[in-house]
Design a protein around this motif. Sequence first.
Motif, PDB file in Angstrom:
ATOM      1  N   THR A  78     -62.068  31.891   3.032  1.00 40.84           N
ATOM      2  CA  THR A  78     -60.626  32.139   2.990  1.00 40.84           C
ATOM      3  C   THR A  78     -60.207  33.096   4.107  1.00 40.84           C
ATOM      4  OG1 THR A  78     -60.979  33.904   1.373  1.00 40.84           O
ATOM      5  CG2 THR A  78     -60.417  31.715   0.519  1.00 40.84           C
ATOM      6  N   TRP A  79     -61.132  33.957   4.542  1.00 47.58           N
ATOM      7  CA  TRP A  79     -60.909  34.852   5.676  1.00 47.58           C
ATOM      8  C   TRP A  79     -62.251  35.303   6.222  1.00 47.58           C
ATOM      9  CZ3 TRP A  79     -63.041  39.632   5.035  1.00 47.58           C
ATOM     10  CH2 TRP A  79     -63.239  40.084   3.720  1.00 47.58           C
ATOM     11  N   LYS A 130     -57.764  31.707   6.968  1.00 48.24           N
ATOM     12  CA  LYS A 130     -57.986  30.271   6.862  1.00 48.24           C
ATOM     13  C   LYS A 130     -57.132  29.680   5.744  1.00 48.24           C
ATOM     14  CE  LYS A 130     -62.570  30.165   8.794  1.00 48.24           C
ATOM     15  NZ  LYS A 130     -62.480  29.053   9.695  1.00 48.24           N
ATOM     16  N   GLU A 131     -56.763  28.411   5.935  1.00 47.12           N
ATOM     17  CA  GLU A 131     -56.010  27.666   4.937  1.00 47.12           C
ATOM     18  C   GLU A 131     -56.619  26.273   4.841  1.00 47.12           C
ATOM     19  OE1 GLU A 131     -51.432  26.258   4.037  1.00 47.12           O
ATOM     20  OE2 GLU A 131     -51.832  27.509   5.758  1.00 47.12           O
ATOM     21  N   ASN A 132     -57.076  25.906   3.661  1.00 47.65           N
ATOM     22  CA  ASN A 132     -57.741  24.612   3.438  1.00 47.65           C
ATOM     23  C   ASN A 132     -58.910  24.403   4.393  1.00 47.65           C
ATOM     24  OD1 ASN A 132     -55.844  23.973   1.413  1.00 47.65           O
ATOM     25  ND2 ASN A 132     -54.428  23.206   2.975  1.00 47.65           N
ATOM     26  N   SER A 156     -55.840  29.370  10.316  1.00 44.39           N
ATOM     27  CA  SER A 156     -54.374  29.365  10.261  1.00 44.39           C
ATOM     28  C   SER A 156     -53.763  30.502  11.076  1.00 44.39           C
ATOM     29  CB  SER A 156     -53.878  29.431   8.820  1.00 44.39           C
ATOM     30  OG  SER A 156     -54.244  30.651   8.223  1.00 44.39           O
ATOM     31  N   SER A 202     -50.225  33.056  14.888  1.00 45.27           N
ATOM     32  CA  SER A 202     -50.232  31.982  13.898  1.00 45.27           C
ATOM     33  C   SER A 202     -50.517  30.662  14.600  1.00 45.27           C
ATOM     34  CB  SER A 202     -48.886  31.897  13.179  1.00 45.27           C
ATOM     35  OG  SER A 202     -48.879  30.764  12.335  1.00 45.27           O
ATOM     36  N   THR A 218     -50.612  27.715  12.876  1.00 39.65           N
ATOM     37  CA  THR A 218     -49.872  26.672  12.178  1.00 39.65           C
ATOM     38  C   THR A 218     -48.364  26.790  12.369  1.00 39.65           C
ATOM     39  OG1 THR A 218     -49.901  28.014  10.165  1.00 39.65           O
ATOM     40  CG2 THR A 218     -51.646  26.375  10.405  1.00 39.65           C
ATOM     41  N   ASP A 264     -53.502  38.593  -0.943  1.00 44.00           N
ATOM     42  CA  ASP A 264     -53.268  37.694   0.185  1.00 44.00           C
ATOM     43  C   ASP A 264     -51.949  38.049   0.871  1.00 44.00           C
ATOM     44  OD1 ASP A 264     -53.881  35.566   1.928  1.00 44.00           O
ATOM     45  OD2 ASP A 264     -52.599  34.218   0.790  1.00 44.00           O
ATOM     46  N   ASP A 302     -47.344  36.404   3.517  1.00 46.55           N
ATOM     47  CA  ASP A 302     -48.665  36.017   3.031  1.00 46.55           C
ATOM     48  C   ASP A 302     -49.482  35.533   4.229  1.00 46.55           C
ATOM     49  OD1 ASP A 302     -47.648  33.519   3.625  1.00 46.55           O
ATOM     50  OD2 ASP A 302     -47.784  32.746   1.597  1.00 46.55           O
ATOM     51  N   SER A 303     -50.721  35.145   4.007  1.00 41.65           N
ATOM     52  CA  SER A 303     -51.586  34.755   5.117  1.00 41.65           C
ATOM     53  C   SER A 303     -51.161  33.442   5.780  1.00 41.65           C
ATOM     54  CB  SER A 303     -53.039  34.645   4.643  1.00 41.65           C
ATOM     55  OG  SER A 303     -53.158  33.615   3.683  1.00 41.65           O
ATOM     56  N   LYS A 304     -50.303  32.660   5.140  1.00 38.50           N
ATOM     57  CA  LYS A 304     -49.827  31.405   5.732  1.00 38.50           C
ATOM     58  C   LYS A 304     -48.738  31.648   6.771  1.00 38.50           C
ATOM     59  CE  LYS A 304     -50.773  28.951   1.450  1.00 38.50           C
ATOM     60  NZ  LYS A 304     -51.234  30.116   0.698  1.00 38.50           N
TER      61      LYS A 304
END
Length: 179
Positions: free
Chosen positions: A48-49, A74-76, A80, A107, A109, A126, A152-154
């Motif tokens: 996840t990170w 990270k995402e999926n 990210s 970023s 994404t 997060d 958030d991390s996204k």
Amino acid sequence: MKKTLLLLLAAGLLGACSSGDEFSPAEDAGMQLANQVSIFESKSNQKTWVLRAEAVDFSALQSATLKNPDLLLKENGKDSASVTGQTGTFDYPKKLVSIEGNAKIQSFTENLVITADRFFYDVDKDRIWSTDKTVITRAGTKVTARGGVETDSKLSKIELKQQTTRLPQDMRELKGETL
């Protein structure tokens, strides 16, 4: 002869007491240094990170001090965003990372860059935030949040605190085209 022997002995003792520019953990029992370190967390067999640093001092019981940290979010399973800076800390019990010194979030994404003096990342919540002047740049548009940001991390939804905005000069700049 006796004076020469005493001078040589004194010079030897002074040389033994002086410290060089570099040191190793063996020279200082309290130091625990490591180079090229990675710390990460995984959920459902996916990271996840990942927190990487050029050098880490693990001598403090509650935290690690980081040199040139790079926090990869990270995402999926895919990268990210990245949070980088010159120094940082990782507080073990609080699971709190701080990165400072020309700190930057890139970023991958959302195609944006966020800069500040320091960013914090709470692993359990997060959540990423800054508390001072923060600049967000995306496609020629700059937004300044004088009181910092929270996200958030996204990085898809960013809360700005005390914001000012510089709007693009025309539609081409808004679309990210160079003039």
